[in-house]
Write a protein that holds these residues in place. Structure first.
Motif, PDB file in Angstrom:
ATOM      1  N   MET A 152      -4.567  11.943  -4.339  1.00  0.00           N
ATOM      2  CA  MET A 152      -5.745  11.092  -4.432  1.00  0.00           C
ATOM      3  C   MET A 152      -5.420   9.709  -3.884  1.00  0.00           C
ATOM      4  SD  MET A 152      -7.939   9.971  -7.804  1.00  0.00           S
ATOM      5  CE  MET A 152      -6.660   8.879  -8.398  1.00  0.00           C
ATOM      6  N   ILE A 153      -6.289   9.197  -3.029  1.00  0.00           N
ATOM      7  CA  ILE A 153      -6.115   7.847  -2.480  1.00  0.00           C
ATOM      8  C   ILE A 153      -6.811   6.868  -3.416  1.00  0.00           C
ATOM      9  CG2 ILE A 153      -6.488   6.339  -0.508  1.00  0.00           C
ATOM     10  CD1 ILE A 153      -6.604   8.836   1.241  1.00  0.00           C
ATOM     11  N   ILE A 154      -6.060   5.910  -3.922  1.00  0.00           N
ATOM     12  CA  ILE A 154      -6.580   4.983  -4.930  1.00  0.00           C
ATOM     13  C   ILE A 154      -7.361   3.859  -4.256  1.00  0.00           C
ATOM     14  CG2 ILE A 154      -5.949   3.367  -6.765  1.00  0.00           C
ATOM     15  CD1 ILE A 154      -3.398   5.109  -7.149  1.00  0.00           C
ATOM     16  N   ILE A 155      -8.589   3.660  -4.698  1.00  0.00           N
ATOM     17  CA  ILE A 155      -9.423   2.562  -4.220  1.00  0.00           C
ATOM     18  C   ILE A 155      -9.169   1.346  -5.105  1.00  0.00           C
ATOM     19  CG2 ILE A 155     -11.777   1.772  -3.767  1.00  0.00           C
ATOM     20  CD1 ILE A 155     -10.872   4.033  -1.935  1.00  0.00           C
ATOM     21  N   LYS A 156      -8.860   0.218  -4.503  1.00  0.00           N
ATOM     22  CA  LYS A 156      -8.541  -0.983  -5.261  1.00  0.00           C
ATOM     23  C   LYS A 156      -9.804  -1.792  -5.550  1.00  0.00           C
ATOM     24  CE  LYS A 156      -4.224   0.167  -4.599  1.00  0.00           C
ATOM     25  NZ  LYS A 156      -4.283   1.190  -3.551  1.00  0.00           N
ATOM     26  N   SER A 157      -9.831  -2.378  -6.728  1.00  0.00           N
ATOM     27  CA  SER A 157     -10.941  -3.264  -7.113  1.00  0.00           C
ATOM     28  C   SER A 157     -10.767  -4.622  -6.434  1.00  0.00           C
ATOM     29  CB  SER A 157     -10.952  -3.459  -8.624  1.00  0.00           C
ATOM     30  OG  SER A 157      -9.809  -4.205  -9.030  1.00  0.00           O
ATOM     31  N   ARG A 158     -11.768  -5.471  -6.549  1.00  0.00           N
ATOM     32  CA  ARG A 158     -11.693  -6.820  -5.980  1.00  0.00           C
ATOM     33  C   ARG A 158     -10.526  -7.597  -6.584  1.00  0.00           C
ATOM     34  NH1 ARG A 158     -17.139 -10.228  -5.856  1.00  0.00           N
ATOM     35  NH2 ARG A 158     -17.644  -8.405  -4.571  1.00  0.00           N
ATOM     36  N   GLU A 159     -10.334  -7.477  -7.887  1.00  0.00           N
ATOM     37  CA  GLU A 159      -9.241  -8.185  -8.545  1.00  0.00           C
ATOM     38  C   GLU A 159      -7.884  -7.637  -8.105  1.00  0.00           C
ATOM     39  OE1 GLU A 159      -6.973 -10.679 -11.081  1.00  0.00           O
ATOM     40  OE2 GLU A 159      -8.934 -10.839 -10.102  1.00  0.00           O
TER      41      GLU A 159
ATOM     42  N   PHE B   5       9.943   9.494   9.382  1.00  0.00           N
ATOM     43  CA  PHE B   5       9.513   8.455   8.449  1.00  0.00           C
ATOM     44  C   PHE B   5       8.096   8.029   8.803  1.00  0.00           C
ATOM     45  CE2 PHE B   5      14.114   8.112   8.900  1.00  0.00           C
ATOM     46  CZ  PHE B   5      14.494   8.333   7.584  1.00  0.00           C
ATOM     47  N   VAL B   6       7.291   7.787   7.783  1.00  0.00           N
ATOM     48  CA  VAL B   6       5.871   7.522   7.986  1.00  0.00           C
ATOM     49  C   VAL B   6       5.427   6.358   7.105  1.00  0.00           C
ATOM     50  CG1 VAL B   6       5.412   9.936   8.559  1.00  0.00           C
ATOM     51  CG2 VAL B   6       5.173   9.185   6.191  1.00  0.00           C
ATOM     52  N   GLY B   7       4.245   5.831   7.404  1.00  0.00           N
ATOM     53  CA  GLY B   7       3.633   4.847   6.527  1.00  0.00           C
ATOM     54  C   GLY B   7       3.067   5.500   5.277  1.00  0.00           C
ATOM     55  N   HIS B   8       2.426   4.677   4.434  1.00  0.00           N
ATOM     56  CA  HIS B   8       2.044   5.188   3.119  1.00  0.00           C
ATOM     57  C   HIS B   8       1.002   4.291   2.471  1.00  0.00           C
ATOM     58  CE1 HIS B   8       4.707   1.960   1.530  1.00  0.00           C
ATOM     59  NE2 HIS B   8       5.443   2.269   2.577  1.00  0.00           N
ATOM     60  N   GLY B   9       0.285   4.865   1.520  1.00  0.00           N
ATOM     61  CA  GLY B   9      -0.531   4.044   0.648  1.00  0.00           C
ATOM     62  C   GLY B   9       0.357   3.162  -0.208  1.00  0.00           C
ATOM     63  N   ILE B  10      -0.225   2.100  -0.748  1.00  0.00           N
ATOM     64  CA  ILE B  10       0.555   1.131  -1.525  1.00  0.00           C
ATOM     65  C   ILE B  10      -0.369   0.433  -2.508  1.00  0.00           C
ATOM     66  CG2 ILE B  10       0.217  -0.664   0.240  1.00  0.00           C
ATOM     67  CD1 ILE B  10       3.058  -1.682  -0.467  1.00  0.00           C
TER      68      ILE B  10
ATOM     69  N   LEU C   6     -11.572   6.954   5.962  1.00  0.00           N
ATOM     70  CA  LEU C   6     -11.137   5.656   5.448  1.00  0.00           C
ATOM     71  C   LEU C   6     -12.292   4.969   4.730  1.00  0.00           C
ATOM     72  CD1 LEU C   6      -9.095   4.448   8.550  1.00  0.00           C
ATOM     73  CD2 LEU C   6      -8.232   5.540   6.474  1.00  0.00           C
ATOM     74  N   LYS C   7     -11.987   4.426   3.547  1.00  0.00           N
ATOM     75  CA  LYS C   7     -13.007   3.795   2.711  1.00  0.00           C
ATOM     76  C   LYS C   7     -12.569   2.399   2.306  1.00  0.00           C
ATOM     77  CE  LYS C   7     -14.463   8.253   0.766  1.00  0.00           C
ATOM     78  NZ  LYS C   7     -14.599   9.040  -0.489  1.00  0.00           N
ATOM     79  N   ALA C   8     -13.542   1.526   2.092  1.00  0.00           N
ATOM     80  CA  ALA C   8     -13.248   0.163   1.645  1.00  0.00           C
ATOM     81  C   ALA C   8     -12.477   0.214   0.329  1.00  0.00           C
ATOM     82  CB  ALA C   8     -14.534  -0.636   1.485  1.00  0.00           C
ATOM     83  N   GLY C   9     -11.439  -0.610   0.226  1.00  0.00           N
ATOM     84  CA  GLY C   9     -10.620  -0.653  -0.977  1.00  0.00           C
ATOM     85  C   GLY C   9      -9.322   0.122  -0.872  1.00  0.00           C
ATOM     86  N   MET C  10      -9.176   0.911   0.199  1.00  0.00           N
ATOM     87  CA  MET C  10      -7.879   1.554   0.427  1.00  0.00           C
ATOM     88  C   MET C  10      -6.879   0.503   0.902  1.00  0.00           C
ATOM     89  SD  MET C  10      -8.845   5.102   2.391  1.00  0.00           S
ATOM     90  CE  MET C  10      -9.707   6.437   1.553  1.00  0.00           C
ATOM     91  N   THR C  11      -5.634   0.645   0.495  1.00  0.00           N
ATOM     92  CA  THR C  11      -4.571  -0.267   0.946  1.00  0.00           C
ATOM     93  C   THR C  11      -3.419   0.567   1.492  1.00  0.00           C
ATOM     94  OG1 THR C  11      -3.878  -0.396  -1.386  1.00  0.00           O
ATOM     95  CG2 THR C  11      -5.117  -2.263  -0.482  1.00  0.00           C
TER      96      THR C  11
END
Length: 248
Positions: free
Chosen positions: A1-8, A165-170, A192-197
């Motif tokens: 699951m790709i975690i969507i980050k909140s504004r904070e 070696f690859v990039g990653h969510g963070i 890709l969705k807003a809030g992904m990092t």
């Protein structure tokens, strides 16, 4: 699951990213002939204390240093040591911090004195491939658009893309979903969705793409002994386009 980050959460990740960028700038200014990567590692740890953050890498999976210091044919995860850098070397520094529970992660490759046109071109192409990958990090795009942007540009320039070696969510973790290869066809994978990092990090070789791991169990080097470059930014997907969190 790709975690969507909140504004904070994004606000805290911006703070982490700025600290990473500031410390990397301090390190970059100290990269000259005669300095050792062990000295740079100690400086990075001092800067972490000054900024009241924890090094992201030291102790991670048993990694023993604050920075990954990878000169010349070393691709990534290099150990700091007491061998002085020489004019003509290139040095990749991968560095991250933990700030208020969130990670920032970035990397760059630095020329030590006059390195010659071919190494300079490797650095330029690798950094440009990161810029192109970031440009592809847009709402509604697909994850592999990022991967394809790197591969298409790099291979057209005559260099090769490391596969191992690859990039990653963070975010709250250094490595979250998804994995982000630097190769592959476009228009594949998650939308890709807003809030992904995402930590996007091309590792590009002057010669063949293959690598091997040294006896320390960490350091990756090119199979043919030719140089490698590495650039990375932590990037947020937003409705207004990609936001680079680890840039001053």
């Amino acid at each position: 699951m790709i975690i969507i980050k909140s504004r904070e959460e994004l606000r805290l990740m911006r703070e982490a990213g700025v600290i990473v960028a500031e410390i990397l700038q301090v390190l970059k200014e100290r990269v000259v002939a005669g300095v050792t990567t062990l000295e740079l590692d100690r400086l990075a740890e001092q800067e972490c204390r000054k900024h009241k953050v924890r090094p992201a890498f030291k102790g991670y999976g048993g990694f023993p240093f604050t920075i990954c210091a990878s000169p010349n044919e070393k691709v990534v995860h290099g150990f700091a040591d007491s061998e002085p850098l020489k004019a003509g070397d290139i040095l990749s520094i991968d560095f991250g911090v933990i700030h208020k529970g969130f990670y920032g992660d970035s990397a760059l490759t630095i020329a030590v004195g006059d390195v010659g046109e071919e190494k300079l071109r490797l650095l330029r192409v690798t950094e440009k491939s990161l810029e192109l990958a970031i440009e592809a990090t847009v709402v509604g795009g697909r994850l592999s658009d990022i991967s394809h942007a790197v591969q298409a540009y790099v291979e057209a320039e005559g260099f090769s893309v490391v596969r191992e070696f690859v990039g990653h969510g963070i975010g709250r973790q250094l490595h979250e979903s998804p994995q982000i290869p630097n190769f592959g066809p476009p228009r594949q994978g998650p939308v890709l969705k807003a809030g992904m990092t995402l930590a996007i990090e091309p590792m590009i070789n002057a010669g063949v793409p293959g690598v091997r791991i040294l006896s320390d169990g960490w350091t990756a080097v090119t199979l043919d002994g030719k140089p490698s470059a590495h650039f990375e930014h932590t990037v947020a997907v937003t409705e207004n386009g990609p936001e680079i969190l680890t840039r001053l």
